[in-house]
Design a protein around this motif. Structure first.
Motif, PDB file in Angstrom:
ATOM      1  N   ARG A  99      -5.717  46.453   5.091  1.00 48.22           N
ATOM      2  CA  ARG A  99      -5.677  44.985   5.206  1.00 48.22           C
ATOM      3  C   ARG A  99      -4.522  44.543   6.079  1.00 48.22           C
ATOM      4  O   ARG A  99      -4.645  43.603   6.882  1.00 48.22           O
ATOM      5  N   SER A 103      -4.922  42.323   9.398  1.00 54.67           N
ATOM      6  CA  SER A 103      -4.205  41.047   9.463  1.00 54.67           C
ATOM      7  C   SER A 103      -3.321  40.996  10.711  1.00 54.67           C
ATOM      8  O   SER A 103      -3.217  39.953  11.372  1.00 54.67           O
ATOM      9  N   MET A 118       1.162  32.124  11.291  1.00 55.05           N
ATOM     10  CA  MET A 118       0.511  31.812  10.019  1.00 55.05           C
ATOM     11  C   MET A 118      -0.590  30.771  10.178  1.00 55.05           C
ATOM     12  O   MET A 118      -0.571  29.954  11.096  1.00 55.05           O
ATOM     13  N   ASN A 119      -1.521  30.831   9.219  1.00 53.92           N
ATOM     14  CA  ASN A 119      -2.582  29.833   9.152  1.00 53.92           C
ATOM     15  C   ASN A 119      -2.740  29.448   7.679  1.00 53.92           C
ATOM     16  O   ASN A 119      -3.361  30.180   6.898  1.00 53.92           O
ATOM     17  N   ARG A 122      -6.192  29.039   5.891  1.00 55.15           N
ATOM     18  CA  ARG A 122      -6.813  30.337   5.591  1.00 55.15           C
ATOM     19  C   ARG A 122      -6.129  30.992   4.375  1.00 55.15           C
ATOM     20  O   ARG A 122      -6.791  31.579   3.509  1.00 55.15           O
ATOM     21  N   VAL A 126      -7.748  32.429   0.850  1.00 58.38           N
ATOM     22  CA  VAL A 126      -7.491  33.767   0.278  1.00 58.38           C
ATOM     23  C   VAL A 126      -6.988  33.637  -1.158  1.00 58.38           C
ATOM     24  O   VAL A 126      -7.453  34.345  -2.069  1.00 58.38           O
ATOM     25  N   LEU A 146      -0.417  38.586   0.860  1.00 56.32           N
ATOM     26  CA  LEU A 146      -0.112  37.799   2.060  1.00 56.32           C
ATOM     27  C   LEU A 146       1.313  38.069   2.537  1.00 56.32           C
ATOM     28  O   LEU A 146       1.570  38.149   3.741  1.00 56.32           O
ATOM     29  N   CYS A 149       1.267  41.193   4.395  1.00 57.40           N
ATOM     30  CA  CYS A 149       0.487  41.151   5.640  1.00 57.40           C
ATOM     31  C   CYS A 149       1.103  40.285   6.729  1.00 57.40           C
ATOM     32  O   CYS A 149       0.867  40.506   7.913  1.00 57.40           O
TER      33      CYS A 149
HETATM   34  O1  LIG Z   1      -6.810  35.007   8.589  1.00 55.32           O
HETATM   35  C1  LIG Z   1      -5.856  34.824   9.342  1.00 55.32           C
HETATM   36  O2  LIG Z   1      -5.801  33.907  10.145  1.00 55.32           O
HETATM   37  C2  LIG Z   1      -4.701  35.724   9.253  1.00 55.32           C
HETATM   38  O3  LIG Z   1      -3.757  35.604  10.012  1.00 55.32           O
HETATM   39  C3  LIG Z   1      -4.676  36.749   8.153  1.00 55.32           C
HETATM   40  C4  LIG Z   1      -3.797  36.307   6.998  1.00 55.32           C
HETATM   41  C5  LIG Z   1      -4.122  37.306   5.866  1.00 55.32           C
HETATM   42  O4  LIG Z   1      -3.454  38.356   5.822  1.00 55.32           O
HETATM   43  O5  LIG Z   1      -5.065  37.043   5.100  1.00 55.32           O
HETATM   44  C6  LIG Z   1      -2.381  36.427   7.372  1.00 55.32           C
HETATM   45  C7  LIG Z   1      -1.646  35.361   7.773  1.00 55.32           C
HETATM   46  C8  LIG Z   1      -2.155  34.001   7.773  1.00 55.32           C
HETATM   47  O6  LIG Z   1      -1.176  33.053   7.424  1.00 55.32           O
HETATM   48  C9  LIG Z   1      -3.405  33.879   7.029  1.00 55.32           C
HETATM   49  C10 LIG Z   1      -4.131  34.928   6.606  1.00 55.32           C
END
Ligand SMILES: O=C(O)C(=O)C[C@]1(C(=O)O)C=C[C@@H](O)C=C1
Length: 153
Positions: A99, A103, A118-119, A122, A126, A146, A149
């Protein structure tokens, strides 16, 4: 004249010491030492009240120390199930590492395109996914995942 502790304290001490190898007071299966020198290893005087550890008693103590079980049958069940847990943990760790790698691919693509690492929307998805599957502790698990990741690009 009774010199031992109250029965409730014996039960509590039994629980506190039963699963720790070499725990203070633990002298063998079901036996606690409340005062005076504890017998361990070195040969000692035979006593009518406290018979010496026999080979059988030593095996029982080892079983208790290893598994917390009080019978060989229970110890066998625990040992087998622990092997399965170790194998599952290896697979879980492998999946977490996979994972993290996936990621990192996402984050790298987003950062390279001018976006941010970062997002948050999303991440909310999760967290909700894990909470729906596992309840409140699922949220904590997702936050730990998270954390592992993020930021590895
Ligand atoms: O899905 C994304 O956009 C990712 O960057 C992956 C992920 C994750 O590990 O689930 C990691 C960082 C983001 O802040 C959000 C989710």
């Amino acid at each position: 004249m009774a010199t031992g502790p109250p029965a409730a304290m014996v039960v509590l001490l039994e629980q506190l010491t039963s699963d720790f190898p070499g725990a203070p007071g633990r002298q063998g299966p079901g036996r606690l030492c409340f005062s005076g020198p504890c017998r361990s290893g070195a040969p000692s005087e035979p006593s009518d009240e406290e018979p010496d550890m026999t080979a059988t008693a030593a095996t029982e103590q080892s079983t208790t120390e290893r598994t917390g079980a009080r019978t060989e049958d229970a110890a066998g069940v625990i040992t087998g199930a622990r092997e399965r847990i170790d194998a599952l943990d290896d697979r879980i760790i492998g999946l977490v590492q996979e994972r993290m790698a996936v990621s990192a691919v996402i984050q790298e693509a987003r950062i390279s395109s001018g976006g941010s690492r970062m997002n948050l929307s999303r991440e909310m998805e999760v967290l909700a996914h894990y909470r729906e599957a596992l309840g409140k502790p699922g949220t904590s698990l997702a936050m730990t995942l998270l954390e592992l990741c993020r930021g590895r690009v």
